[in-house]
Design a protein around this motif. Structure first.
Motif, short mmCIF file in Angstrom:
data_model
loop_
_atom_site.label_atom_id
_atom_site.label_comp_id
_atom_site.label_asym_id
_atom_site.label_seq_id
_atom_site.Cartn_x
_atom_site.Cartn_y
_atom_site.Cartn_z
N THR A 224 17.61 -42.09 -0.14
CA THR A 224 17.72 -43.39 0.15
C THR A 224 17.73 -43.90 1.50
OG1 THR A 224 18.96 -43.57 -2.06
CG2 THR A 224 19.11 -45.40 -0.70
N ALA A 225 18.39 -43.19 2.33
CA ALA A 225 18.27 -43.48 3.76
C ALA A 225 16.98 -43.59 4.40
CB ALA A 225 19.40 -42.32 4.39
N ARG A 226 16.08 -42.51 3.90
CA ARG A 226 14.75 -42.30 4.58
C ARG A 226 14.19 -43.66 3.90
NH1 ARG A 226 13.36 -36.32 2.28
NH2 ARG A 226 14.51 -35.02 3.74
N MET A 227 14.21 -44.20 2.80
CA MET A 227 13.42 -45.26 2.05
C MET A 227 13.69 -46.52 3.06
SD MET A 227 12.47 -44.66 -1.74
CE MET A 227 14.37 -44.67 -2.10
N THR A 228 15.24 -46.58 3.49
CA THR A 228 15.62 -47.75 3.97
C THR A 228 15.12 -47.85 5.28
OG1 THR A 228 17.74 -47.71 2.72
CG2 THR A 228 17.80 -48.89 4.70
N ALA A 229 14.96 -46.70 6.16
CA ALA A 229 14.51 -46.48 7.51
C ALA A 229 12.93 -46.90 7.37
CB ALA A 229 14.83 -45.14 8.00
N VAL A 230 12.32 -46.64 6.53
CA VAL A 230 10.90 -46.78 6.54
C VAL A 230 10.75 -48.23 5.98
CG1 VAL A 230 8.90 -46.52 5.14
CG2 VAL A 230 10.04 -44.48 5.67
N GLN A 231 11.39 -48.82 5.28
CA GLN A 231 11.23 -50.46 4.73
C GLN A 231 11.60 -51.22 5.96
OE1 GLN A 231 14.64 -52.04 2.85
NE2 GLN A 231 13.22 -53.37 1.32
N LEU A 232 12.75 -50.68 6.96
CA LEU A 232 13.07 -51.79 7.93
C LEU A 232 11.97 -51.48 9.24
CD1 LEU A 232 16.79 -51.11 7.76
CD2 LEU A 232 15.90 -53.25 7.83
N ALA A 233 11.41 -50.50 9.00
CA ALA A 233 10.40 -50.08 10.37
C ALA A 233 9.26 -50.85 9.99
CB ALA A 233 10.18 -48.46 10.51
N LEU A 234 8.72 -50.78 8.67
CA LEU A 234 7.67 -51.56 8.41
C LEU A 234 7.72 -52.95 8.62
CD1 LEU A 234 6.41 -49.28 5.30
CD2 LEU A 234 5.51 -49.42 7.61
N ARG A 235 9.00 -53.46 8.52
CA ARG A 235 9.37 -54.79 8.68
C ARG A 235 9.42 -55.43 10.21
NH1 ARG A 235 12.29 -57.96 4.48
NH2 ARG A 235 13.47 -58.57 6.24
N GLY A 236 9.27 -54.63 10.95
CA GLY A 236 9.64 -54.71 12.42
C GLY A 236 10.70 -54.82 12.88
N ALA A 237 11.67 -54.51 12.10
CA ALA A 237 13.18 -54.77 12.42
C ALA A 237 13.79 -53.54 13.52
CB ALA A 237 14.14 -54.62 10.95
N PRO A 238 14.49 -53.91 14.21
CA PRO A 238 15.14 -53.23 15.35
C PRO A 238 16.13 -52.54 14.78
CG PRO A 238 15.95 -55.42 15.68
CD PRO A 238 14.94 -55.53 14.48
N ALA A 239 15.70 -51.50 13.78
CA ALA A 239 16.76 -50.91 13.04
C ALA A 239 17.07 -49.25 13.51
CB ALA A 239 16.46 -51.04 11.56
N GLU A 240 17.97 -48.94 12.95
CA GLU A 240 18.35 -47.24 13.07
C GLU A 240 19.28 -47.03 11.87
OE1 GLU A 240 20.68 -43.96 16.11
OE2 GLU A 240 20.18 -46.08 16.74
N VAL A 241 18.46 -45.96 11.11
CA VAL A 241 19.18 -45.76 9.98
C VAL A 241 19.19 -44.33 9.70
CG1 VAL A 241 19.18 -45.94 7.35
CG2 VAL A 241 18.21 -47.79 8.56
N ARG A 242 20.70 -43.77 9.76
CA ARG A 242 20.76 -42.54 9.49
C ARG A 242 21.32 -41.80 8.25
NH1 ARG A 242 22.55 -40.77 14.70
NH2 ARG A 242 21.05 -41.69 16.29
N PRO A 243 21.21 -40.69 7.94
CA PRO A 243 21.52 -39.98 6.55
C PRO A 243 23.06 -39.50 6.94
CG PRO A 243 20.03 -38.69 7.55
CD PRO A 243 20.18 -39.80 8.42
#
Length: 655
Positions: A224-243
């Motif tokens: 789930t963490a991986r998918m959230t990281a990908v989703q935010l990255a593809l939206r161009g969000a300045p995001a950092e998601v860690r498992p």
């Protein structure tokens, strides 16, 4: 593939698939699954559907999803394949030309190019994952992304994956998310969700806060963490998601956020009490073994910058358990707890009780000591709780008198032996209903609503049974927009609900078919609804498509307007087909944040007079829905007032 997958592939309901299995001896036999949930071979199903004339050309998205499913032998491998799909789509998003020759190259050359393409994103994949073995899937994904776009392609796959694991994944409802993100008085630069799940708080924060600089998230489930990281990255969000487990293994130690917002797991007895006894985050006291929520609250405060807010969903028991009273008292004494807001039952559907939102603020150096706390109970306003809660909060911040079920309670009055923070305990008792007046008015409204029902039902005589016929040529809303037949207007991203006095139609208003209840400050980019505009929900889980009767308010968040040229297209006809498409999107979606793409909604190409006939039929069905809703709402009010009146003695039965 499952029966639901077959139904999607053929564009029918699941009941039709069950009928085919019973009626056709040559229907393919299951190749796996269980007796109650069998699975079938994609190739065999496609051959059977095509032979039966039920499948001319399978939708690309269904084909890609089934290819992805076939690439995984089980749920564990499915999560790895989803991670591979995310890494590939990220690579395509960053450099669309990188895999330009993927479809035409040999398998060996494509495999080499594929390994290079995803190397930049190997942190999303297990080290043992063999990218070269998934060239067919990569080719399918590249074509799919070229047709739909990388972000929409991944959102489709992510939604299907979450549907496949619907019992293990829970999403906070969008209205609650929007409410919690409205508490900061200023736009936060950094937002942290330490239990981010599918990322609904972070993705919505990107939409709500136009100047947000950093979105941080941690999620215990690695996939789930991986998918959230990908989703935010593809939206161009300045995001950092860690498992990882935020309490046991904090990924953001030492980093501060202007807003910490989350809906953490409740009643978790295994939150790490033994390992974390001496943790420096417990400034307000060691959380009891049975009070994981107090651990999450202090974790949030530990990450809040001075003056930053912590906004968290909390079960009501946390407000009064004896084991947590010392920490509650310390939160009060040090001015950290600023508000407790009780929500209506059902606002968070997976909870059997009505939850609360706690708002905490990390004291900044030089802050004057706080002397009171906002106690608000908006549980009696299931439709307008967002506005009621934010109005109470802003009145509290401004020092204005409260109205409704809200009050500022002195901290000294809360520091007793119980330290009970349930809002209802500190609000003035509501008086009994007046003798018969309100009940009589509501009863008259119920009688009027009930009298309108027969007329709405009789109007359905316009519809007659048909055996069907040749399917007309179809088009899409996007194609009609390109042709200038209609326009698609979206809400201004800068709209700030609750500010100013301009009436705003909210998502809940549109769903209930009522007038505007929201307000906002005026803005030249705001969309004002006109008569005959079609108001459509952008949220897949809220299928709405209504024709406005008159010029009206500003369009609110989560809504889109489709504005047609009546000389070329009938608005009721378009609204009916939009609603059909929205219902389909709702059935396909398992996430509260999944979007309904208005542009891809399909509708037939018909002459204007034929459109008008269909539009009249759609309008009569909408009138029936409105009449049924009015009768139900009036009936609920009469029932509640009748029970209260009889109990309080202000109503008596006639002799």
């Amino acid at each position: 593939m499952t029966a639901a997958d077959i139904a999607r592939l053929a564009g029918v309901g699941r009941a039709a698939v069950s009928n085919w299995r019973r009626r056709h001896d040559d229907f393919p036999q299951p190749v796996g699954g269980t007796a109650t949930s069998p699975t079938f071979s994609l190739g065999q199903i496609e051959t059977w559907l095509r032979d039966q004339g039920k499948l001319a050309d399978p939708p690309v998205r269904e084909r890609v999803w089934q290819t992805l499913r076939q690439a995984a032998a089980g749920d564990v491998e499915l999560s790895d394949v989803m991670s591979f799909a995310g890494a590939l789509l990220l690579s395509l998003h960053a450099d669309p030309a990188r895999l330009r020759d993927l479809t035409g190259a040999s398998d060996d050359r494509a495999g080499e190019a594929l390994a290079d393409a995803v190397r930049a994103h190997t942190d999303l994949l297990p080290a043992s994952f063999d990218t070269a073995a998934h060239v067919p899937l990569a080719r399918a994904l590249a074509g799919f992304a070229g047709e739909l776009g990388t972000a929409d392609a991944f959102e489709f796959l992510r939604t299907r994956y979450l549907e496949h694991h619907s019992r293990r994944v829970y999403m906070t409802p969008e209205p609650v998310v929007r409410l919690m993100l409205d508490f900061p008085p200023e736009t936060p630069r950094t937002v942290l969700d330490p239990a981010c799940g599918t990322g609904v708080f972070l993705t919505t924060a990107q939409d709500v806060y136009t100047n947000v600089q950093e979105l941080l998230g941690q999620e215990i489930d690695e996939t789930t963490a991986r998918m959230t990281a990908v989703q935010l990255a593809l939206r161009g969000a300045p995001a950092e998601v860690r498992p990882g487990d935020s309490l046991r293994d904090d990924a953001f130690t030492g980093r501060a956020a202007d807003l910490v917002v989350t809906n953490p797991p409740f009643n978790d007895r295994n939150w790490g009490y033994e390992e974390l006894t001496g943790d420096p985050r417990w400034e307000y006291g060691l959380p009891p073994r049975m009070e994981s929520e107090l651990a999450w609250l202090q974790h949030g405060l530990a990450h809040a910058a001075p003056g930053g807010l912590v906004v968290m969903v909390v079960p009501p028991a946390v407000a009064g358990r004896r084991s947590g009273r010392r920490i509650r008292a310390e939160l009060l004494r040090r001015g950290a707890l600023r508000a407790v807001v009780g929500l209506p039952a059902g606002a968070v559907p997976n909870m059997a009780v009505a939850v609360s939102i706690w708002v905490l603020r990390r004291p900044a150096p030089g802050d004057p000591p706080a002397d009171d706390v906002l106690m608000a109970d908006v549980s009696a306003e299931p439709d307008g709780y967002h506005q009621a809660a934010i109005d109470a909060w802003r009145r509290y911040l401004d020092g204005r008198p409260q109205r409704g079920a809200a009050t500022a309670v002195r901290i000294i009055d809360l520091l007793d032996d119980e330290v009970d923070l349930n809002p209802a305990r500190h609000l003035p008792q509501r008086t009994a209903p007046s003798a018969g007046g309100a009940f009589t008015r509501r009863r008259a409204r119920l009688e009027s609503a009930a009298a309108a029902l027969p007329k709405a039902v009789t109007a359905l005589e316009l519809l007659k049974q048909s055996r069907g016929g040749e399917e007309p040529a179809m088009t899409t809303i996007g194609e009609l927009a390109k042709a200038g037949v209609l326009r698609i207007l979206r809400v201004s991203p800068r709209i700030r609900m609750g500010e100013g006095a301009v009436p705003v139609l909210t998502l809940e208003d549109a769903a209930r078919g009522r007038g505007p209840t929201g307000t906002a400050a005026p803005d030249e980019d705001h969309v004002r609804i006109r008569a005959r505009d079609i108001v459509v929900s952008q949220i897949a889980r809220r299928p709405i498509a209504r024709v406005a009767a008159e010029d009206g308010p500003v369009l609110g968040p989560g809504l889109t307007v489709v504005r047609v040229d009546p000389s070329r297209t009938d608005p009721d006809f378009v609204a009916g087909w939009l609603r059909l498409a929205a219902r389909g999107a709702s059935l396909r979606s398992s996430t509260s944040s999944a979007r309904f793409d208005v542009r891809r909604a399909r509708l037939p190409r018909l002459a204007l007079d034929e459109q008008a006939a269909y539009g009249e039929a759609f309008r009569r069905l909408t009138d029936l829905e409105t009449a049924l809703r009015a009768a139900q709402e009036a009936g609920d009010q009469v029932l509640a007032l009748g029970l209260e009146g009889l109990g309080a003695g202000t109503l008596r039965p006639r002799p």
